[in-house]
Design a protein around this motif. Structure first.
Motif, PDB file in Angstrom:
ATOM      1  N   GLY A 119      41.428 -17.968 -49.219  1.00  0.00           N
ATOM      2  CA  GLY A 119      42.177 -18.037 -47.973  1.00  0.00           C
ATOM      3  C   GLY A 119      41.255 -17.918 -46.776  1.00  0.00           C
ATOM      4  N   LYS A 120      41.848 -18.081 -45.632  1.00  0.00           N
ATOM      5  CA  LYS A 120      41.071 -18.072 -44.398  1.00  0.00           C
ATOM      6  C   LYS A 120      41.202 -16.695 -43.756  1.00  0.00           C
ATOM      7  CE  LYS A 120      40.620 -21.852 -42.076  1.00  0.00           C
ATOM      8  NZ  LYS A 120      39.284 -22.149 -42.611  1.00  0.00           N
ATOM      9  N   SER A 121      40.279 -15.825 -44.089  1.00  0.00           N
ATOM     10  CA  SER A 121      40.340 -14.436 -43.625  1.00  0.00           C
ATOM     11  C   SER A 121      39.901 -14.348 -42.161  1.00  0.00           C
ATOM     12  CB  SER A 121      39.445 -13.555 -44.499  1.00  0.00           C
ATOM     13  OG  SER A 121      39.901 -13.555 -45.832  1.00  0.00           O
ATOM     14  N   PRO A 122      40.785 -13.910 -41.269  1.00  0.00           N
ATOM     15  CA  PRO A 122      40.437 -13.883 -39.838  1.00  0.00           C
ATOM     16  C   PRO A 122      39.755 -12.591 -39.429  1.00  0.00           C
ATOM     17  CG  PRO A 122      42.736 -13.313 -40.126  1.00  0.00           C
ATOM     18  CD  PRO A 122      42.194 -13.583 -41.505  1.00  0.00           C
ATOM     19  N   ALA A 123      38.975 -12.672 -38.378  1.00  0.00           N
ATOM     20  CA  ALA A 123      38.456 -11.495 -37.682  1.00  0.00           C
ATOM     21  C   ALA A 123      38.962 -11.559 -36.249  1.00  0.00           C
ATOM     22  CB  ALA A 123      36.935 -11.456 -37.712  1.00  0.00           C
ATOM     23  N   ILE A 124      39.382 -10.416 -35.727  1.00  0.00           N
ATOM     24  CA  ILE A 124      39.856 -10.330 -34.345  1.00  0.00           C
ATOM     25  C   ILE A 124      38.896  -9.436 -33.565  1.00  0.00           C
ATOM     26  CG2 ILE A 124      41.764  -9.725 -32.809  1.00  0.00           C
ATOM     27  CD1 ILE A 124      43.621  -9.830 -35.236  1.00  0.00           C
ATOM     28  N   VAL A 125      38.366  -9.952 -32.488  1.00  0.00           N
ATOM     29  CA  VAL A 125      37.540  -9.169 -31.567  1.00  0.00           C
ATOM     30  C   VAL A 125      38.427  -8.744 -30.405  1.00  0.00           C
ATOM     31  CG1 VAL A 125      35.575  -9.238 -29.994  1.00  0.00           C
ATOM     32  CG2 VAL A 125      35.431 -10.367 -32.231  1.00  0.00           C
ATOM     33  N   GLN A 197      27.497 -30.773 -49.889  1.00  0.00           N
ATOM     34  CA  GLN A 197      28.100 -31.973 -49.304  1.00  0.00           C
ATOM     35  C   GLN A 197      29.474 -31.664 -48.713  1.00  0.00           C
ATOM     36  OE1 GLN A 197      28.018 -34.689 -52.625  1.00  0.00           O
ATOM     37  NE2 GLN A 197      25.893 -35.304 -52.241  1.00  0.00           N
ATOM     38  N   ARG A 198      30.238 -30.790 -49.369  1.00  0.00           N
ATOM     39  CA  ARG A 198      31.545 -30.398 -48.846  1.00  0.00           C
ATOM     40  C   ARG A 198      31.396 -29.702 -47.496  1.00  0.00           C
ATOM     41  NH1 ARG A 198      34.271 -25.858 -48.502  1.00  0.00           N
ATOM     42  NH2 ARG A 198      32.650 -24.710 -49.637  1.00  0.00           N
ATOM     43  N   LEU A 199      30.437 -28.787 -47.376  1.00  0.00           N
ATOM     44  CA  LEU A 199      30.211 -28.084 -46.119  1.00  0.00           C
ATOM     45  C   LEU A 199      29.725 -29.027 -45.028  1.00  0.00           C
ATOM     46  CD1 LEU A 199      28.563 -24.875 -47.596  1.00  0.00           C
ATOM     47  CD2 LEU A 199      30.782 -24.988 -46.434  1.00  0.00           C
ATOM     48  N   GLN A 200      28.851 -29.950 -45.391  1.00  0.00           N
ATOM     49  CA  GLN A 200      28.377 -30.917 -44.410  1.00  0.00           C
ATOM     50  C   GLN A 200      29.522 -31.796 -43.922  1.00  0.00           C
ATOM     51  OE1 GLN A 200      25.102 -31.063 -43.098  1.00  0.00           O
ATOM     52  NE2 GLN A 200      26.306 -32.275 -41.637  1.00  0.00           N
ATOM     53  N   HIS A 201      30.451 -32.116 -44.830  1.00  0.00           N
ATOM     54  CA  HIS A 201      31.619 -32.905 -44.430  1.00  0.00           C
ATOM     55  C   HIS A 201      32.482 -32.132 -43.432  1.00  0.00           C
ATOM     56  CE1 HIS A 201      35.110 -35.531 -44.600  1.00  0.00           C
ATOM     57  NE2 HIS A 201      35.846 -34.471 -44.895  1.00  0.00           N
ATOM     58  N   LEU A 202      32.620 -30.811 -43.630  1.00  0.00           N
ATOM     59  CA  LEU A 202      33.381 -30.006 -42.672  1.00  0.00           C
ATOM     60  C   LEU A 202      32.744 -30.065 -41.287  1.00  0.00           C
ATOM     61  CD1 LEU A 202      34.268 -26.784 -44.731  1.00  0.00           C
ATOM     62  CD2 LEU A 202      35.716 -28.764 -44.278  1.00  0.00           C
ATOM     63  N   LEU A 203      31.414 -29.990 -41.240  1.00  0.00           N
ATOM     64  CA  LEU A 203      30.714 -30.091 -39.954  1.00  0.00           C
ATOM     65  C   LEU A 203      30.918 -31.461 -39.321  1.00  0.00           C
ATOM     66  CD1 LEU A 203      27.313 -28.326 -40.765  1.00  0.00           C
ATOM     67  CD2 LEU A 203      29.131 -27.472 -39.263  1.00  0.00           C
ATOM     68  N   SER A 238      43.668 -29.863 -36.479  1.00  0.00           N
ATOM     69  CA  SER A 238      43.466 -31.162 -37.126  1.00  0.00           C
ATOM     70  C   SER A 238      42.159 -31.212 -37.915  1.00  0.00           C
ATOM     71  CB  SER A 238      43.472 -32.284 -36.086  1.00  0.00           C
ATOM     72  OG  SER A 238      42.277 -32.253 -35.303  1.00  0.00           O
ATOM     73  N   MET A 239      41.274 -30.277 -37.665  1.00  0.00           N
ATOM     74  CA  MET A 239      39.963 -30.256 -38.325  1.00  0.00           C
ATOM     75  C   MET A 239      40.064 -29.562 -39.673  1.00  0.00           C
ATOM     76  SD  MET A 239      37.728 -29.169 -34.967  1.00  0.00           S
ATOM     77  CE  MET A 239      37.871 -30.098 -33.439  1.00  0.00           C
ATOM     78  N   GLN A 240      39.386 -30.127 -40.662  1.00  0.00           N
ATOM     79  CA  GLN A 240      39.438 -29.550 -42.000  1.00  0.00           C
ATOM     80  C   GLN A 240      38.851 -28.145 -42.044  1.00  0.00           C
ATOM     81  OE1 GLN A 240      38.122 -33.441 -44.246  1.00  0.00           O
ATOM     82  NE2 GLN A 240      39.047 -32.030 -45.721  1.00  0.00           N
ATOM     83  N   VAL A 241      37.925 -27.858 -41.139  1.00  0.00           N
ATOM     84  CA  VAL A 241      37.314 -26.531 -41.121  1.00  0.00           C
ATOM     85  C   VAL A 241      38.335 -25.451 -40.759  1.00  0.00           C
ATOM     86  CG1 VAL A 241      36.590 -26.470 -38.702  1.00  0.00           C
ATOM     87  CG2 VAL A 241      35.164 -25.370 -40.451  1.00  0.00           C
ATOM     88  N   MET A 242      39.461 -25.853 -40.135  1.00  0.00           N
ATOM     89  CA  MET A 242      40.533 -24.915 -39.816  1.00  0.00           C
ATOM     90  C   MET A 242      41.690 -25.013 -40.808  1.00  0.00           C
ATOM     91  SD  MET A 242      39.489 -23.052 -37.416  1.00  0.00           S
ATOM     92  CE  MET A 242      41.009 -22.175 -37.060  1.00  0.00           C
ATOM     93  N   GLN A 243      41.547 -25.841 -41.819  1.00  0.00           N
ATOM     94  CA  GLN A 243      42.591 -25.987 -42.832  1.00  0.00           C
ATOM     95  C   GLN A 243      42.159 -25.416 -44.177  1.00  0.00           C
ATOM     96  OE1 GLN A 243      43.571 -30.172 -43.030  1.00  0.00           O
ATOM     97  NE2 GLN A 243      43.848 -30.334 -40.812  1.00  0.00           N
ATOM     98  N   ASP A 244      40.908 -25.649 -44.559  1.00  0.00           N
ATOM     99  CA  ASP A 244      40.411 -25.248 -45.869  1.00  0.00           C
ATOM    100  C   ASP A 244      39.597 -23.968 -45.753  1.00  0.00           C
ATOM    101  OD1 ASP A 244      41.467 -27.688 -46.637  1.00  0.00           O
ATOM    102  OD2 ASP A 244      39.527 -28.716 -46.559  1.00  0.00           O
TER     103      ASP A 244
END
Length: 368
Positions: A119-125, A197-203, A238-244
């Motif tokens: 999951g996408k574990s958030p941090a809050i500052v 390659q998956r990480l580079q695709h996210l970028l 819309s960005m995959q980096v915020m979905q996966d």
């Protein structure tokens, strides 16, 4: 007169499917809990770490008989067959998508499962926490194992007016931890080419959709699969980096205008495995704890709740089900058998039919 008690018994045979990112910790931890509860254990080690798997298999075979602890090696199809075995309990650690497949396979045998997913574990500052303090602790949690940690901070919610200052503080903190990336034994490589390659695709996807992507080591020649930490600003859904789940050293920053807005952002998304809040105000800490759901929480730190073995570790919703570690692990891998014991005298006869006997009429008269 009677006595009541709970007897804890071993479940039988426990299966453990181990991921590649911490192949020792995530094998030995569940193994210890299951053995402590009196079970036999079968471990399926990850095909992505074959050398570690072979070494652990040889070591455990020197210590335990194979009918008590058995280590299984093999590719994906072996893992699929392993999940279909009629275990008395099955623990899986890994991706949410694979967890669904494991749960489906276990359902054919009605095997209970503990799923430790991601999951996408958030941090809050917060608006007033010292930024250097928050940035350093977030940087440690994000860059440990190059971000290949299920409870790594996946994105950071930052007050809008502190966004640039936090970005600067984070970059300084990372460079203190890792003065260089190439030839640095302290910095971990990405596990394999497919994950790189998956990480580079996210970028690439984020950059193409308008995000500002900051390489924290510009100009440094990349070495093998060592991917430098990156910051991403101006991200959107819309960005995959915020979905996966990212599972790498990429960190999106998301601005917010109030704590309520930050909590709403988190609650609109699937429940995460971990949540991190940085701020010293006790009322704000309590607000975060009360108004979010997550597998675990750190206040003013990252990751280290997992290292407290007396705390239960587990996810919620898409980030998993069930928990273990310490005493909770003993309970997870045990059957709590309820036992009621009576001897010769049977007071329950007083409530046997036929009804309307003298004692029952007296009870009715006194209490009704």
């Amino acid at each position: 007169p009677a006595s009541a008690q709970v007897r804890y018994q071993p479940l039988g045979v426990v299966g453990v499917i181990v991921p590649w990112n911490y192949p020792l910790f995530l094998a030995i931890g569940p193994l210890t809990c299951a053995l402590a509860a009196g079970n036999r254990v079968m471990l399926k080690l990850s095909e992505a770490t074959p050398a570690t798997g072979q070494a652990l298999k040889q070591l455990l075979e020197q210590v335990f008989p194979t009918d008590l602890v058995s280590v299984v090696l093999g590719e994906v199809e072996v893992g699929q067959a392993f999940a279909r075995l009629p275990f008395d309990h099955l623990l899986f650690t890994g991706a949410t998508s694979v967890g669904r497949q494991v749960m489906l396979a276990a359902a054919h045998n009605l095997t209970p499962v503990t799923l430790e997913l991601g999951g996408k574990s958030p941090a809050i500052v917060s608006a007033d926490v010292p930024l250097d303090t928050a940035a350093e602790r977030i940087a440690f949690g994000k860059t440990l194992n190059a971000g290949q940690t299920c409870v790594a901070p996946d994105y950071v919610l930052v007050p809008r007016e502190r966004l640039e200052a936090f970005s600067d503080a984070y970059q300084r903190a990372v460079r203190r931890l890792y003065p260089r990336i190439a030839d640095n034994p302290d910095y971990t490589a990405v596990i394999n080419q497919r994950q790189l390659q998956r990480l580079q695709h996210l970028l690439d996807d984020a950059r193409a959709k308008g995000a500002q992507v900051l390489d924290l080591y510009p100009g440094e020649t990349r070495q093998g699969r060592r991917l430098p930490p990156h910051l991403l600003l101006g991200v959107n859904d819309s960005m995959q980096v915020m979905q996966d789940e990212i599972f790498g050293p990429l960190l999106p920053l998301v601005p917010y205008d109030s704590l309520e807005q930050a909590l709403a952002f988190i609650n609109q998304r699937p429940r995460p495995l971990a949540l991190y809040y940085f701020g010293y105000d006790r009322a704000a800490q309590e607000q975060v704890l009360r108004h979010t759901h997550s597998g675990g929480v750190c206040l003013n730190d990252t990751l280290l709740h997992v290292a407290q073995d007396d705390l239960p570790f587990g996810g919620i919703g898409p980030s998993g089900m069930g928990h273990y570690h310490g005493h909770d692990g003993f309970l997870t891998f045990s059957k709590a058998k309820a036992v009621l014991a009576k001897q010769r005298f049977n007071a329950a006869r007083l409530i046997y039919p036929p009804y309307g006997k003298a004692l029952q009429r007296l009870v009715f008269k006194l209490f009704i």
